[in-house]
Design an enzyme around this catalytic site. Structure first.
Site, PDB file in Angstrom:
ATOM      1  N   THR A 274      72.658 -32.710  90.720  1.00 21.94           N
ATOM      2  CA  THR A 274      73.108 -33.711  91.686  1.00 21.94           C
ATOM      3  C   THR A 274      74.470 -33.353  92.251  1.00 21.94           C
ATOM      4  O   THR A 274      74.687 -33.397  93.459  1.00 21.94           O
ATOM      5  CB  THR A 274      73.134 -35.108  91.027  1.00 21.94           C
ATOM      6  OG1 THR A 274      71.815 -35.377  90.537  1.00 21.94           O
ATOM      7  CG2 THR A 274      73.556 -36.176  92.005  1.00 21.94           C
TER       8      THR A 274
ATOM      9  N   VAL B 160      71.659 -31.291  82.882  1.00 19.67           N
ATOM     10  CA  VAL B 160      71.059 -30.497  83.963  1.00 19.67           C
ATOM     11  C   VAL B 160      70.916 -31.343  85.226  1.00 19.67           C
ATOM     12  O   VAL B 160      71.176 -30.878  86.327  1.00 19.67           O
ATOM     13  CB  VAL B 160      69.703 -29.898  83.529  1.00 19.67           C
ATOM     14  CG1 VAL B 160      69.048 -29.130  84.665  1.00 19.67           C
ATOM     15  CG2 VAL B 160      69.891 -28.968  82.333  1.00 19.67           C
ATOM     16  N   CYS B 161      70.539 -32.600  85.070  1.00 16.71           N
ATOM     17  CA  CYS B 161      70.385 -33.493  86.221  1.00 16.71           C
ATOM     18  C   CYS B 161      71.741 -33.781  86.867  1.00 16.71           C
ATOM     19  O   CYS B 161      71.860 -33.821  88.096  1.00 16.71           O
ATOM     20  CB  CYS B 161      69.706 -34.791  85.802  1.00 16.71           C
ATOM     21  SG  CYS B 161      68.031 -34.552  85.184  1.00 16.71           S
ATOM     22  N   ASP B 162      72.753 -33.984  86.053  1.00 12.41           N
ATOM     23  CA  ASP B 162      74.114 -34.188  86.545  1.00 12.41           C
ATOM     24  C   ASP B 162      74.558 -32.959  87.343  1.00 12.41           C
ATOM     25  O   ASP B 162      75.062 -33.087  88.461  1.00 12.41           O
ATOM     26  CB  ASP B 162      75.047 -34.433  85.350  1.00 12.41           C
ATOM     27  CG  ASP B 162      76.494 -34.620  85.752  1.00 12.41           C
ATOM     28  OD1 ASP B 162      76.959 -35.774  85.717  1.00 12.41           O
ATOM     29  OD2 ASP B 162      77.163 -33.622  86.084  1.00 12.41           O
TER      30      ASP B 162
END
Length: 162
Positions: free
Chosen positions: A61, A56-58
């Site tokens: 970003t 999710v963070c990837d």
């Protein structure tokens, strides 16, 4: 109460709201250079992620950097990941225009924006848009840290900021 994988977390620090003057902070770049909010003039979209090494963070970003690049201003991604891990992610992802900031040293950003998850010592998923005058124009704190942010609303606010 905010949660991480369904478990309640306590956010430490001072939450900001639309209309506030954006709090200053100190963080490290992937080159271990100390920077502050003033290091990035103009409007800013600050994307906050728990760890760049998660899906999710990837996604968050990559999406903000791809979609916001044509809107002017600066997109910053802040996490408690070490600068070395952030640099490794940037190299592996092939994204050269990502401005990654590490808040691991003293959680200056986390405390100033109210995003430090006490139980995990990670940053809570959130998004902030700050105009060129330093006023907060958009704030999104996630209720569940593993869910995606509202990209469209954040990008619309970033586009409208001057």
């Amino acid at each position: 109460m905010p949660t991480f994988k369904g478990n309640t977390v306590t956010l430490q620090g001072n939450p900001v709201k639309v209309g506030d003057t954006a709090p200053d902070f100190t963080a490290l770049t992937t080159a271990l250079e100390e920077v502050t909010l003033a290091s990035y003039p103009g409007k800013k979209l600050i994307s906050v992620v728990p760890s760049i090494d998660t899906g999710v963070c990837d996604t968050q970003t990559r999406a903000f950097n791809e979609k916001a690049s044509s809107l002017g201003g600066t997109v910053l991604t802040v996490s408690n990941d070490l600068p070395f891990a952030q640099r490794r992610w940037c190299a592996a992802s092939g994204l050269d225009n990502v401005v990654m900031l590490s808040d691991h040293r003293d959680q200056s950003f986390a405390k100033s924006y109210g995003v430090l998850m006490e139980e995990l010592r990670l940053l809570a998923r959130s998004v902030f848009v700050i105009d060129s005058a330093g006023t907060v124009q958009y704030v999104q704190y996630m209720d569940e840290m593993t869910e995606e942010v509202d990209f469209d609303a954040a990008l619309e606010a970033f586009d409208a900021a001057n």
